[in-house]
Design an enzyme around this catalytic site. Structure first.
Site, PDB file in Angstrom:
ATOM      1  N   LYS A 130       0.866  -1.191   0.000  1.00  0.00           N
ATOM      2  CA  LYS A 130       0.000   0.000   0.000  1.00  0.00           C
ATOM      3  C   LYS A 130       0.893   1.229   0.000  1.00  0.00           C
ATOM      4  O   LYS A 130       1.998   1.210   0.541  1.00  0.00           O
ATOM      5  CB  LYS A 130      -0.866   0.033   1.257  1.00  0.00           C
ATOM      6  CG  LYS A 130      -2.084   0.924   1.123  1.00  0.00           C
ATOM      7  CD  LYS A 130      -3.224   0.150   0.487  1.00  0.00           C
ATOM      8  CE  LYS A 130      -4.428   0.988   0.199  1.00  0.00           C
ATOM      9  NZ  LYS A 130      -5.569   0.157  -0.196  1.00  0.00           N
ATOM     10  N   ASP A 170      -7.031   4.313  -4.444  1.00  0.00           N
ATOM     11  CA  ASP A 170      -7.678   4.160  -3.132  1.00  0.00           C
ATOM     12  C   ASP A 170      -8.295   5.536  -2.842  1.00  0.00           C
ATOM     13  O   ASP A 170      -8.516   6.320  -3.781  1.00  0.00           O
ATOM     14  CB  ASP A 170      -6.664   3.722  -2.067  1.00  0.00           C
ATOM     15  CG  ASP A 170      -7.331   3.238  -0.776  1.00  0.00           C
ATOM     16  OD1 ASP A 170      -7.811   2.100  -0.739  1.00  0.00           O
ATOM     17  OD2 ASP A 170      -7.397   4.019   0.206  1.00  0.00           O
TER      18      ASP A 170
HETATM   19  P1  NDP Z   1     -12.864   7.843  -2.759  1.00  0.00           P
HETATM   20  O1  NDP Z   1     -11.807   8.812  -2.533  1.00  0.00           O
HETATM   21  O2  NDP Z   1     -13.407   7.644  -4.123  1.00  0.00           O
HETATM   22  O3  NDP Z   1     -14.093   8.137  -1.807  1.00  0.00           O
HETATM   23  C1  NDP Z   1     -13.904   8.167  -0.448  1.00  0.00           C
HETATM   24  C2  NDP Z   1     -15.209   8.580   0.216  1.00  0.00           C
HETATM   25  O4  NDP Z   1     -15.096   8.379   1.625  1.00  0.00           O
HETATM   26  C3  NDP Z   1     -15.537  10.044   0.011  1.00  0.00           C
HETATM   27  O5  NDP Z   1     -16.916  10.203   0.020  1.00  0.00           O
HETATM   28  C4  NDP Z   1     -14.889  10.670   1.232  1.00  0.00           C
HETATM   29  O6  NDP Z   1     -15.448  11.896   1.613  1.00  0.00           O
HETATM   30  C5  NDP Z   1     -15.154   9.651   2.284  1.00  0.00           C
HETATM   31  N1  NDP Z   1     -14.108   9.733   3.304  1.00  0.00           N
HETATM   32  C6  NDP Z   1     -12.771   9.670   3.119  1.00  0.00           C
HETATM   33  N2  NDP Z   1     -12.120   9.832   4.258  1.00  0.00           N
HETATM   34  C7  NDP Z   1     -13.069  10.026   5.183  1.00  0.00           C
HETATM   35  C8  NDP Z   1     -13.023  10.276   6.561  1.00  0.00           C
HETATM   36  N3  NDP Z   1     -11.861  10.357   7.222  1.00  0.00           N
HETATM   37  N4  NDP Z   1     -14.202  10.403   7.216  1.00  0.00           N
HETATM   38  C9  NDP Z   1     -15.398  10.334   6.553  1.00  0.00           C
HETATM   39  N5  NDP Z   1     -15.488  10.118   5.229  1.00  0.00           N
HETATM   40  C10 NDP Z   1     -14.342   9.965   4.570  1.00  0.00           C
HETATM   41  O7  NDP Z   1     -12.310   6.443  -2.185  1.00  0.00           O
HETATM   42  P2  NDP Z   1     -12.811   4.960  -2.473  1.00  0.00           P
HETATM   43  O8  NDP Z   1     -14.284   4.947  -2.685  1.00  0.00           O
HETATM   44  O9  NDP Z   1     -11.929   4.360  -3.474  1.00  0.00           O
HETATM   45  O10 NDP Z   1     -12.457   4.244  -1.086  1.00  0.00           O
HETATM   46  C11 NDP Z   1     -13.394   4.139  -0.014  1.00  0.00           C
HETATM   47  C12 NDP Z   1     -12.976   3.019   0.907  1.00  0.00           C
HETATM   48  O11 NDP Z   1     -12.928   1.773   0.168  1.00  0.00           O
HETATM   49  C13 NDP Z   1     -11.589   3.155   1.535  1.00  0.00           C
HETATM   50  O12 NDP Z   1     -11.607   2.543   2.811  1.00  0.00           O
HETATM   51  C14 NDP Z   1     -10.710   2.319   0.615  1.00  0.00           C
HETATM   52  O13 NDP Z   1      -9.539   1.886   1.264  1.00  0.00           O
HETATM   53  C15 NDP Z   1     -11.646   1.173   0.306  1.00  0.00           C
HETATM   54  N6  NDP Z   1     -11.367   0.397  -0.886  1.00  0.00           N
HETATM   55  C16 NDP Z   1     -11.253   0.988  -2.108  1.00  0.00           C
HETATM   56  C17 NDP Z   1     -11.042   0.197  -3.222  1.00  0.00           C
HETATM   57  C18 NDP Z   1     -10.999   0.777  -4.593  1.00  0.00           C
HETATM   58  O14 NDP Z   1     -10.906   0.004  -5.548  1.00  0.00           O
HETATM   59  N7  NDP Z   1     -11.087   2.082  -4.776  1.00  0.00           N
HETATM   60  C19 NDP Z   1     -10.859  -1.253  -3.116  1.00  0.00           C
HETATM   61  C20 NDP Z   1     -11.077  -1.785  -1.791  1.00  0.00           C
HETATM   62  C21 NDP Z   1     -11.294  -0.964  -0.740  1.00  0.00           C
HETATM   63  P3  NDP Z   1     -14.569  13.258   1.460  1.00  0.00           P
HETATM   64  O15 NDP Z   1     -14.732  13.669   0.053  1.00  0.00           O
HETATM   65  O16 NDP Z   1     -15.216  14.181   2.439  1.00  0.00           O
HETATM   66  O17 NDP Z   1     -13.158  12.911   1.829  1.00  0.00           O
HETATM   67  O1  2IT Z   2      -7.913  -1.573  -0.771  1.00  0.00           O
HETATM   68  C1  2IT Z   2      -7.867  -2.052  -1.921  1.00  0.00           C
HETATM   69  O2  2IT Z   2      -8.007  -3.257  -2.143  1.00  0.00           O
HETATM   70  C2  2IT Z   2      -7.661  -1.117  -3.038  1.00  0.00           C
HETATM   71  N1  2IT Z   2      -7.584   0.084  -2.822  1.00  0.00           N
HETATM   72  C3  2IT Z   2      -7.503  -1.647  -4.432  1.00  0.00           C
HETATM   73  C4  2IT Z   2      -6.083  -2.089  -4.668  1.00  0.00           C
HETATM   74  C5  2IT Z   2      -5.759  -2.507  -6.079  1.00  0.00           C
HETATM   75  O3  2IT Z   2      -4.585  -2.808  -6.282  1.00  0.00           O
HETATM   76  O4  2IT Z   2      -6.628  -2.526  -6.947  1.00  0.00           O
END
Ligand code: NDP
Ligand code: 2IT
Length: 451
Positions: A130, A170
């Site tokens: 990561k 992420d």
């Molecule tokens: P994005 O940046 O697209 O969206 C994140 C969302 O979560 C936004 O709405 C953001 O709001 C909110 N957020 C972020 N930080 C905080 C916080 N500290 N408190 C409250 N809300 C918060 O990220 P993703 O959708 O990609 O990721 C969301 C989650 O999913 C994370 O935990 C990530 O690790 C996990 N994840 C993502 C994957 C991927 O493929 N993208 C794969 C697997 C897991 P704001 O705009 O206010 O920051």
């Molecule tokens: O938390 C996760 O699994 C991700 N942000 C996606 C990682 C990836 O390599 O697609």
């Protein structure tokens, strides 16, 4: 847990805490895994002799670096960049990059640690890693984000590669950022390879990668619900977040017949009692991905909805909850509110969104509850499929990718059932995911000698 396992966990954690002071998210993630696998270690003591657990919590390599960049007014800023290369027993390091003001070494290590077991669960050949930075893209212009990404990649490029370490997105890193990062990587290394995933469709990306985490979480939830003879049809779903994972979890849940009534960001949540529909969903996509606005704007556009500033959505009555924002966003009181509201299923789209005290509440109430490392693995799994397509220089159809994704999520569910079913029939998905993920990594490490 028997006496041996209890003692093992406490001694082990005392060492981890002493060796990694102040890294509370990392301690939290390690404690959960070691608690699940301690009975397994007792049954297979050669893994204790090989000190597999002691090795697995020590990153193979941690890279920390300076990221200087210049804003549009000419002012200079310095952020800190990270890449934690946690474990390469099963394949090249693989995992996302997070740009968020809260990023620190503890958060990077917890995410890389979780990623190691998640990637193992996908059954694809990927190790765990990561990276990220405490840079916040919020309020920055495209040009500023590009300059930051170029500076970040100027250092990172010497540590990654298609067979070494393959980053992706992420929080705060989506298609725009992957584009800037990939462009700089290609320029500096003079090679066109699949070293990053989540790429644009025209330049090596896989169909369905943007959708994969949210869709995969819904496929996993379908499997969970099926163990109770239930489906999404007619269910009320509460989702947190409004980013990539939340957007596509909402879309898939809607298409499966559910009513999605909330979305959120770090400033508050919106409650729409009528539920999202295609038009409202398209508005959210444009709001978040093009205008990069805040979720409170939904209220002005759809007056039937209400915005709750400074609050999280967990008090809203629902059948299914899908936390898709960030770590530790469901605490004990939130969990109690969900249980009291009649929630039957909590499927994590985010990484470690539920505190240990809140998990205990769900498990005591015998809710269907799945940890992110199982239910959000569809994102990295599809990144693995993107790597395969890049390597064989081919592009699969959306149907092909979706059928792989479906199978992988269903296999992960089966692994959780196999290793997590308790004597009374309750499926402990935490234990199942941790043990199933751990076994493959541990055995691979045992096979590969003392490295
Ligand atoms: P994005 O940046 O697209 O969206 C994140 C969302 O979560 C936004 O709405 C953001 O709001 C909110 N957020 C972020 N930080 C905080 C916080 N500290 N408190 C409250 N809300 C918060 O990220 P993703 O959708 O990609 O990721 C969301 C989650 O999913 C994370 O935990 C990530 O690790 C996990 N994840 C993502 C994957 C991927 O493929 N993208 C794969 C697997 C897991 P704001 O705009 O206010 O920051
Ligand atoms: O938390 C996760 O699994 C991700 N942000 C996606 C990682 C990836 O390599 O697609």
């Amino acid at each position: 847990m028997d006496k041996f396992a209890q003692n093992y966990v406490e001694h082990f954690m005392a060492d981890v805490v002493a060796k990694n002071p102040g890294e509370k998210e990392f301690h939290q993630a390690v404690r959960e895994v070691v608690t699940s696998v301690a009975p397994y270690l007792e049954a297979y003591p050669h893994l204790l002799d090989l000190k597999i657990m002691e090795r697995i919590v020590e990153p193979e390599r941690v890279i920390m670096f300076r990221v200087p960049w210049c804003d549009d007014r000419g002012e200079i800023h310095v952020n800190r960049g990270y890449r934690v290369q946690m474990n390469s027993a099963l394949g090249p390091y693989k995992g996302g990059i997070r740009f968020h003001a809260s990023v620190n070494l503890s958060i990077m290590k917890f995410l890389a640690f979780e990623q190691t077991f998640k990637n193992s669960l996908t059954t694809l050949p990927m190790g765990g890693g990561k990276g990220g930075s405490d840079f916040s893209p919020r309020g920055k212009s495209d040009a500023e984000v590009m300059r930051f990404c170029q500076s970040f990649m100027t250092e990172l490029q010497r540590h990654i590669g298609q067979d070494t370490d393959v980053p992706a997105g992420d929080i705060g890193v989506g298609g725009r950022e992957i584009g800037f990062l990939f462009g700089q990587y290609k320029r500096l290394r003079d090679e066109w390879t699949g070293t990053l995933t989540g790429k644009g469709l025209a330049w090596g990306g896989s169909l369905l990668r943007p959708e994969a985490t949210g869709y995969g979480a819904c496929y996993f939830a379908q499997e969970m619900l099926a163990t109770k003879g239930e489906t999404f049809e007619g269910k009320t779903v509460v989702i947190s977040g409004a980013g990539n994972v939340a957007q596509y979890a909402a879309k898939k849940a809607m298409s499966l017949g559910a009513k999605v009534v909330t979305l959120s960001d770090s400033d508050g949540y919106i409650y729409d009692p009528d539920g999202l529909d295609e038009q409202k969903w398209a508005f959210v996509m444009e709001l978040k991905n093009v205008r990069r606005g805040r979720i409170k704007e939904y209220e002005a556009k759809y007056p039937g909805a209400k915005y709750f500033p400074g609050e999280r959505p967990w008090k809203v009555k629902c059948d299914i909850a899908m936390p898709c924002a960030t770590q530790n966003e469901i605490d004990k009181a939130d969990a109690e509110a969900l249980v009291a509201g009649g929630c039957m299923c909590v499927t994590e789209g985010a990484n470690m969104p539920t505190t240990p005290e809140a998990i205990a509440v769900f498990q005591a109430a015998k809710l269907l509850y799945s940890p992110g490392k199982a239910s959000n693995a569809g994102g990295v799994a599809t990144s693995g499929l993107e790597m395969t397509q890049n390597s064989i220089r081919q592009k699969w159809t959306a149907e092909e990718v979706d059928s792989h994704l479906h199978r992988i999520m269903s296999d992960i569910h089966a692994a959780c059932v196999k290793y997590g079913t308790e004597e009374d029939g309750y499926i402990n998905y935490v234990k199942g995911a941790n043990v199933a993920g751990f076994i493959k990594v541990a055995n691979a490490m045992a096979d590969q000698g003392l490295v």
